[in-house]
Design a protein around this motif. Structure first.
Motif, PDB file in Angstrom:
ATOM      1  N   VAL A 185      39.893  40.644  38.404  1.00  0.00           N
ATOM      2  CA  VAL A 185      40.184  40.839  37.173  1.00  0.00           C
ATOM      3  C   VAL A 185      38.416  42.030  36.316  1.00  0.00           C
ATOM      4  O   VAL A 185      38.786  42.877  35.786  1.00  0.00           O
ATOM      5  CB  VAL A 185      40.363  40.422  35.669  1.00  0.00           C
ATOM      6  CG1 VAL A 185      40.803  40.623  34.729  1.00  0.00           C
ATOM      7  CG2 VAL A 185      41.774  39.705  36.188  1.00  0.00           C
ATOM      8  N   GLU A 186      37.665  41.028  36.469  1.00  0.00           N
ATOM      9  CA  GLU A 186      36.570  41.782  36.257  1.00  0.00           C
ATOM     10  C   GLU A 186      36.460  43.202  36.630  1.00  0.00           C
ATOM     11  O   GLU A 186      35.775  43.799  36.065  1.00  0.00           O
ATOM     12  CB  GLU A 186      35.248  40.659  36.838  1.00  0.00           C
ATOM     13  CG  GLU A 186      33.968  40.814  35.680  1.00  0.00           C
ATOM     14  CD  GLU A 186      34.635  40.438  34.369  1.00  0.00           C
ATOM     15  OE1 GLU A 186      33.595  41.456  33.929  1.00  0.00           O
ATOM     16  OE2 GLU A 186      35.331  39.833  34.315  1.00  0.00           O
ATOM     17  N   LYS A 242      38.148  45.882  35.464  1.00  0.00           N
ATOM     18  CA  LYS A 242      37.229  46.223  34.193  1.00  0.00           C
ATOM     19  C   LYS A 242      36.177  46.876  34.484  1.00  0.00           C
ATOM     20  O   LYS A 242      35.826  48.544  33.849  1.00  0.00           O
ATOM     21  CB  LYS A 242      37.187  44.975  33.471  1.00  0.00           C
ATOM     22  CG  LYS A 242      38.020  44.587  32.706  1.00  0.00           C
ATOM     23  CD  LYS A 242      37.507  42.716  31.609  1.00  0.00           C
ATOM     24  CE  LYS A 242      38.842  42.019  31.702  1.00  0.00           C
ATOM     25  NZ  LYS A 242      38.530  40.718  30.713  1.00  0.00           N
ATOM     26  N   GLN A 243      35.878  47.269  34.947  1.00  0.00           N
ATOM     27  CA  GLN A 243      34.766  47.983  35.539  1.00  0.00           C
ATOM     28  C   GLN A 243      34.875  49.272  36.340  1.00  0.00           C
ATOM     29  O   GLN A 243      34.536  50.091  36.162  1.00  0.00           O
ATOM     30  CB  GLN A 243      33.596  46.737  36.569  1.00  0.00           C
ATOM     31  CG  GLN A 243      33.614  46.158  36.809  1.00  0.00           C
ATOM     32  CD  GLN A 243      32.275  46.056  35.226  1.00  0.00           C
ATOM     33  OE1 GLN A 243      31.066  47.026  35.407  1.00  0.00           O
ATOM     34  NE2 GLN A 243      31.852  45.013  34.023  1.00  0.00           N
ATOM     35  N   SER A 266      35.947  52.452  36.636  1.00  0.00           N
ATOM     36  CA  SER A 266      36.194  53.210  34.997  1.00  0.00           C
ATOM     37  C   SER A 266      37.202  54.492  34.815  1.00  0.00           C
ATOM     38  O   SER A 266      37.777  54.758  35.741  1.00  0.00           O
ATOM     39  CB  SER A 266      35.280  53.740  34.621  1.00  0.00           C
ATOM     40  OG  SER A 266      34.530  54.896  36.079  1.00  0.00           O
ATOM     41  N   GLN A 305      45.061  48.912  32.810  1.00  0.00           N
ATOM     42  CA  GLN A 305      44.180  48.795  31.699  1.00  0.00           C
ATOM     43  C   GLN A 305      44.537  47.995  31.355  1.00  0.00           C
ATOM     44  O   GLN A 305      44.573  46.369  30.734  1.00  0.00           O
ATOM     45  CB  GLN A 305      43.320  49.465  31.395  1.00  0.00           C
ATOM     46  CG  GLN A 305      42.030  49.915  32.068  1.00  0.00           C
ATOM     47  CD  GLN A 305      41.233  49.564  33.060  1.00  0.00           C
ATOM     48  OE1 GLN A 305      40.766  48.622  32.574  1.00  0.00           O
ATOM     49  NE2 GLN A 305      40.915  50.169  34.429  1.00  0.00           N
ATOM     50  N   MET A 308      46.564  44.336  32.043  1.00  0.00           N
ATOM     51  CA  MET A 308      46.285  43.016  32.525  1.00  0.00           C
ATOM     52  C   MET A 308      46.073  42.876  30.868  1.00  0.00           C
ATOM     53  O   MET A 308      45.590  40.985  30.828  1.00  0.00           O
ATOM     54  CB  MET A 308      44.286  43.525  32.967  1.00  0.00           C
ATOM     55  CG  MET A 308      44.529  44.108  33.738  1.00  0.00           C
ATOM     56  SD  MET A 308      42.336  44.171  35.152  1.00  0.00           S
ATOM     57  CE  MET A 308      42.163  45.775  33.895  1.00  0.00           C
ATOM     58  N   HIS A 309      45.985  42.825  30.074  1.00  0.00           N
ATOM     59  CA  HIS A 309      46.593  42.155  29.243  1.00  0.00           C
ATOM     60  C   HIS A 309      48.495  42.103  28.562  1.00  0.00           C
ATOM     61  O   HIS A 309      47.998  41.514  27.442  1.00  0.00           O
ATOM     62  CB  HIS A 309      45.150  42.813  27.882  1.00  0.00           C
ATOM     63  CG  HIS A 309      43.997  43.117  28.536  1.00  0.00           C
ATOM     64  ND1 HIS A 309      43.082  42.291  27.422  1.00  0.00           N
ATOM     65  CD2 HIS A 309      43.625  44.505  28.124  1.00  0.00           C
ATOM     66  CE1 HIS A 309      41.883  42.739  28.298  1.00  0.00           C
ATOM     67  NE2 HIS A 309      42.077  44.381  28.396  1.00  0.00           N
TER      68      HIS A 309
END
Lengths: 148, 422
Positions: free
Chosen positions: A85-86, A89-90, A92, A120, A123-124
């Motif tokens: 997940v990290e 998020k990176q 771009s 993006q 993921m939420h």
């Protein structure tokens, strides 16, 4: 589109359009989201399965639209499996445009970034049985600046 | 079309008047500008008229007691008279300069609408309207509690006069607002007949002439409508200017819309008295150089000849459609060429309009792809987007042929042929 870019289309973009990676549904998805661009009719839904360590085990998409919106979704699904997940998020917008390879005008970059934006948001958007009817996000498309 | 058929005009005679048409596209190919329904290009006469104003005599109008202001005022009012003649209005004061077609329709919807449309009333539109002739009416309807209805089109994209009559009879709308020419299908509507049908049933009429004024003579007295609107930038004129024509009695009875300087006769601490026509609807500093540019544009079109422009564009449409029909899976939207003005829209099964337009751009060919600000029309056609080639008198048969060839290439390129990822 220069001559070289036509070759990128032939060798990279159109194969993803015709023979997409993981187009369909992920039966065991943990996260999902859908977005569209009403101005040109592009739609992309992303379904991903995250494992216990927060790593993408599977990524699937479903959608409809122009070659740019659909082939870029295929490229993205292929790219993100195994990422944390990290790392997602990176990843771009610039990374997404680089993954697509062919250069795009600003208007068509929005087509390319549709699946990236949906990812993006996905993921939420955990699937917990209550978020099934989560809203469909609308993003800008190629004609955003000229049509309204 | 045979090679011996004579064209209604010789585009080559006019192309050199348009500086941009001599430029090359980014791909290096000569520019084939086929997006004229979105906006037309400008002849040197228009560019020069604007530059001459700024260089030679520009000042604010209707204000200064000095030479420049008087000259600007004279030229601005001369432009009004010239454009009024272009529309054959009875009086020049019936011609209001606005920021464009959109501003003109909003003026009518807000000012005339708020005075004449109330709760439970009906507004009738057609399925072929541009968003500019839909959204202002929805805004009015929401504000006052009125209802908006759409006349459906026939399968070939035309208005069925019996359907219009039925809806006018059933709804007795306060306003029937419709386009003279569809910006997507190119369909030419029988304006005078539609106005007559509406008037017999007590409905006011607004004609959106944005796609009609560039392609043939407009005679507002022959049409008989209460309001006629169009934009400068679609008739070789500048952006930022359009025209609201209204019959004098209608405009006199209509309350002012925007308030401010120039639109008042007198202002006191207790209120204001509006100015007479046309200033009543021209609050603030008007589009001065734009009006002067628009005058130069309509004079230029008069020199080319509007009748000939219409005939020539129909020849280009016939040629384009004959070529496009040969492409497998391609569907041309709208009626046969004899019912169209300068516009050919199409869809290719399985290929998105944006992919087609992008491919054409690599060939230096500018077309429009999308919903062309007519989403309800596309919904009614069951498609999300179409590709539109729209012609003007400076386009050549060769450009039409190049467009047809490039569409065929796009179809070959983007059709599925079993490509595999590596």
């Amino acid at each position: 589109m220069s001559i070289d870019e036509r070759d990128i289309y032939e060798e990279h973009v159109l194969p993803h359009y015709e023979d997409p990676y993981h187009r369909g549904h992920c039966e065991v998805a943990t996260h999902a989201h859908e977005g569209d661009n009403p101005l040109c009719g592009d739609v992309v839904r992303v379904e991903i399965e995250l494992d216990d360590e927060g790593r993408v085990r599977q990524a699937w998409f479903e959608g409809d639209g122009c070659t740019v919106s659909q082939s870029s979704a295929s490229m993205l699904m292929e790219r993100i499996e195994g990422m944390t997940v990290e790392e997602l998020k990176q990843f771009s917008a610039e990374d997404m445009l680089a993954l697509f390879q062919a250069s795009l005008t600003p208007n068509r970059q929005k087509c390319c970034l549709l699946s990236w934006r949906v990812l993006q948001a996905a993921m939420h958007s955990p699937i917990d049985g209550e978020d099934e009817d989560a809203e469909v996000d609308s993003f800008g498309g190629p004609s955003l600046s000229e049509e309204s | 079309m045979t090679v011996t058929e004579a064209f209604a005009l010789d585009a080559g005679r006019f192309r050199s008047d348009f500086p941009v048409l001599t430029t090359r596209s980014r791909s290096g190919a000569p520019l084939a500008y086929l997006d004229n329904a979105a906006s037309t290009q400008h002849p040197a006469a228009v560019i020069d008229a604007i530059a001459d104003c700024y260089r030679g005599y520009y000042a604010n109008v209707h204000r200064g007691i000095h030479t420049l202001s008087e000259e600007s005022t004279e030229r601005y009012e001369r432009a009004r008279k010239t454009v009024a003649r272009f529309l054959n209005t009875e009086h020049a004061r019936e011609l209001i300069f606005t920021a464009g077609t959109t501003a003109a329709i909003n003026t009518v919807a807000r000012a005339w609408g708020s005075a004449n449309v109330g709760e439970g009333d009906h507004i009738l539109l057609t399925m072929a309207e541009h968003h500019a002739n839909i959204v202002p009416w929805f805004q009015l309807a929401t504000q006052v509690g009125a209802h908006v209805h759409f006349v459906p089109l026939t399968d070939d994209g035309r208005l069925d006069l019996e359907s219009v009559a039925r809806m006018l009879d059933a709804l007795r709308p306060k306003m029937f607002a419709f386009t003279a020419v569809s910006n997507v299908l190119g369909t030419v509507n029988p304006v005078a007949a539609l106005v007559e049908m509406a008037r017999e049933r007590g409905s006011a009429t607004l004609v959106d002439a944005a796609q009609a004024a560039p392609h043939g003579p407009v005679d507002v007295r022959e049409w008989g409508a209460d309001f006629v609107v169009f934009s400068g930038h679609k008739v070789c004129g500048p952006t930022g200017i359009g025209v609201l024509y209204g019959r004098e009695a209608v405009l006199d009875a209509m309350p002012p819309f925007l308030g401010g300087g120039a639109m008042i006769h007198r202002v006191t601490t207790r209120g204001f008295e509006p100015a007479p026509l046309p200033e009543k609807f021209e609050a603030g500093t008007p589009p001065i150089t734009e009006a002067i540019g628009l005058e130069a544009a309509v004079e230029y079109l008069g020199h080319v000849g509007l009748e000939a422009i219409g005939r020539y564009e129909r020849q280009l449409v016939e040629r384009a459609e004959a070529g496009l029909r040969e492409i497998p899976g391609l569907e041309i939207l709208g009626p046969a060429p004899e019912h169209k003005a300068g516009i050919v829209s199409f869809a290719i099964e399985g290929i998105h309009a944006h992919d087609i337009a992008q491919w054409l751009d690599t060939r230096g060919i500018a077309v429009r792809a999308g919903h062309h600000c007519a989403m309800p029309l596309h919904q009614s056609l069951g498609i999300t987007a179409s590709t539109r080639a729209s012609f003007y008198f400076y386009n050549t048969p060769d450009e039409v042929d190049a467009m047809v060839d490039a569409v065929g290439e796009a179809r070959d390129r983007f059709r599925k042929r079993g490509r595999k990822r590596q």
